[in-house]
Design a protein around this motif. Structure first.
Motif, mmCIF file in Angstrom:
data_model
loop_
_atom_site.group_PDB
_atom_site.id
_atom_site.type_symbol
_atom_site.label_atom_id
_atom_site.label_comp_id
_atom_site.label_asym_id
_atom_site.label_seq_id
_atom_site.Cartn_x
_atom_site.Cartn_y
_atom_site.Cartn_z
ATOM 1 N N ASN A 1 -0.635 -14.040 -9.303
ATOM 2 C CA ASN A 1 -0.474 -15.196 -8.389
ATOM 3 C C ASN A 1 0.855 -15.930 -8.614
ATOM 4 N N VAL B 1 3.648 -18.650 -6.843
ATOM 5 C CA VAL B 1 2.429 -19.211 -6.258
ATOM 6 C C VAL B 1 2.503 -19.265 -4.733
ATOM 7 N N TYR C 1 1.666 -15.989 -3.016
ATOM 8 C CA TYR C 1 0.260 -15.633 -3.242
ATOM 9 C C TYR C 1 -0.649 -16.542 -2.414
ATOM 10 N N ASP C 2 -0.337 -17.854 -2.418
ATOM 11 C CA ASP C 2 -1.175 -18.797 -1.674
ATOM 12 C C ASP C 2 -1.166 -18.479 -0.185
ATOM 13 N N ALA D 1 -3.526 -15.770 0.196
ATOM 14 C CA ALA D 1 -4.888 -16.220 -0.126
ATOM 15 C C ALA D 1 -5.463 -17.106 0.973
ATOM 16 N N ARG D 2 -4.580 -17.812 1.718
ATOM 17 C CA ARG D 2 -5.087 -18.646 2.821
ATOM 18 C C ARG D 2 -5.703 -17.759 3.919
ATOM 19 N N PRO E 1 -9.199 -15.584 1.676
ATOM 20 C CA PRO E 1 -9.659 -16.414 0.545
ATOM 21 C C PRO E 1 -10.391 -15.618 -0.537
ATOM 22 N N GLU E 2 -10.874 -14.418 -0.156
ATOM 23 C CA GLU E 2 -11.584 -13.602 -1.161
ATOM 24 C C GLU E 2 -10.662 -13.207 -2.321
ATOM 25 N N THR F 1 -8.583 -15.211 -3.806
ATOM 26 C CA THR F 1 -8.702 -16.311 -4.781
ATOM 27 C C THR F 1 -10.021 -16.224 -5.526
ATOM 28 N N HIS G 1 -9.766 -13.376 -8.033
ATOM 29 C CA HIS G 1 -8.831 -13.713 -9.115
ATOM 30 C C HIS G 1 -9.442 -14.755 -10.044
ATOM 31 N N ASP G 2 -10.071 -15.773 -9.440
ATOM 32 C CA ASP G 2 -10.719 -16.814 -10.259
ATOM 33 C C ASP G 2 -11.872 -16.235 -11.075
#
Lengths: 292, 106
Positions: free
Chosen positions: A87, A90, A93-94, A97-98, A101-102, A104, A107-108
């Motif tokens: 990520n 950022v 990556y963001d 990810a927007r 969202p999967e 994120t 990754h989380d």
């Protein structure tokens, strides 16, 4: 056929090798025999335990299992760390990810279960390490105290190097220093891991420790292996999703595709190894077996 | 440990117990005996996987080795377990025969 029997566990061979060899001399060996012996060796590794053969053996087996899960977790940690910088930067990556969202979520999930595994690793490992060192002080075991000092020195050096790099915090990447830091960390990790395993390997454990080990080591080991497997699944799903939906991330992020795959392979191999070792070191029927 | 906990070795264990009921035997003699009375050709890996389990459960026990060949004999607990298994098989056989007779009569 002797080479095939060497695939069996040592304790098994001590007990059955001679008679199996005698049998094989009379038996017509076919490909089915070889396949059967290979399966038998695997089965013996997975299921043959020698609780009836003495508590010392049980302790040694547990000790070996703990050390090997420890090594597996170190390898897993290396792979897991390699994947964390997917990520970074950022912003890019963001952006991905927007839309997805999967990414994120996965990754989380990988990050959280990794941390959970590390927490379990500390909760299980530190008390055992403490017992080993305490006994070494009492019994004046120099061969345990020396690796203990080495492991502490490695930790202090790593903390100092990391703190120095963090305090310095250059605005641009100075690759010579970064590579130097990574090389030093890898060396300290290697030396520290060997030192810690030597402490556990040489430590004097007693029968009364077995029940302690069951609660404070076996349970964290289960959590560790569970975390490893879940994070492997998350990382695999993340790899697939990025490949399908946002393959450009492998070009823009700090983690390229080869690095991601190498990291994932480290995690997969270490998880398999840890699961096998966990099974090998399990303490089934501990109470009745150690009370006899 | 119950009989069914022997997993995939349950059938082999049954054959070994059946073989040892006629007297102590070493590994190769067991294989030959089992092949003669059941037609099943066991391989050494499977045989010793089952022997290890039966020994651990206390259903068979090793006798002193004779020229590297170690004979085994069935124990009292092994006889009890074997008797139970034979009774179960007899019930299954009886039901099987009855149902076959019904099927053939219809």
């Amino acid at each position: 056929m002797r080479w095939l029997l060497r695939l069996y566990p040592r304790r098994w061979r001590e007990r059955y090798e001679d008679e199996m060899l005698a049998l094989l001399e009379q038996h017509t060996v076919t490909p089915a025999t070889i396949a059967d012996l290979l399966l038998g060796a695997l089965d013996a590794h997975l299921h043959y335990d020698a609780f009836g053969e003495g508590v010392i053996y049980v302790i040694n087996r547990l000790r070996a299992s703990v050390i090997e899960v420890f090594y597996a977790f170190i390898l897993y940690g290396v792979g897991w760390s390699m994947l964390q910088r997917i990520n970074d930067p950022v912003d890019t990556y963001d952006g991905a990810a927007r839309v997805h969202p999967e990414l994120t979520v996965l990754h989380d999930a990988m990050f959280i279960v990794g941390c959970l595994g590390f927490l379990a690793f500390l909760l299980g490992g530190l008390p055992l390490f403490f017992i080993a060192v305490q006994r070494a002080f009492v019994h004046r075991q120099r061969n345990v105290l020396v690796p203990f000092v080495v492991s502490v020195a490695c930790l202090l050096l790593f903390v100092t190097a990391t703190a120095t790099l963090a305090a310095w915090h250059p605005q641009t990447h100075v690759y010579q220093y970064l590579i130097g830091y990574l090389s030093l960390s890898a060396l300290l990790l290697l030396v520290g891991a060997v030192a810690v395993s030597l402490v556990i390997h040489r430590a004097h454990f007693e029968v009364s420790d077995l029940k302690f080990v069951f609660v404070f080591v076996f349970v964290p080991e289960v959590v560790i292996v569970f975390s490893m497997i879940v994070s492997v699944l998350s990382a695999t799903a993340l790899l697939i999703l990025i490949t399908v939906h946002a393959p450009y991330l492998f070009d823009t992020q700090d983690v390229g595709r080869p690095m991601f795959i190498i990291g994932l392979l480290c995690m997969v191999l270490s998880s398999i190894f840890a699961a096998i070792e966990l099974r090998r070191g399990r303490l089934r029927r501990l109470n009745e077996d150690t009370s006899t | 440990m119950r009989y069914e906990e022997l997993g995939r070795f349950a059938d082999v264990s049954f054959l070994i117990l059946a073989s040892l009921t006629s007297g102590p035997k070493h590994g190769y003699a067991m294989m030959e005996d089992i092949r003669e009375f059941s037609g099943t050709q066991l391989e050494p890996g499977t045989l010793y996987g089952a022997i290890a389990r039966l020994e651990k459960k206390g259903w068979i026990e090793a006798l002193p080795a004779e020229n590297r060949r170690r004979p085994y004999r069935i124990t009292t607990a092994g006889i009890a377990a074997f008797r139970e298994q034979v009774a179960t098989l007899q019930r299954v056989t009886t039901v099987g025969k009855e149902r076959l007779a019904i099927w053939e009569g219809s």
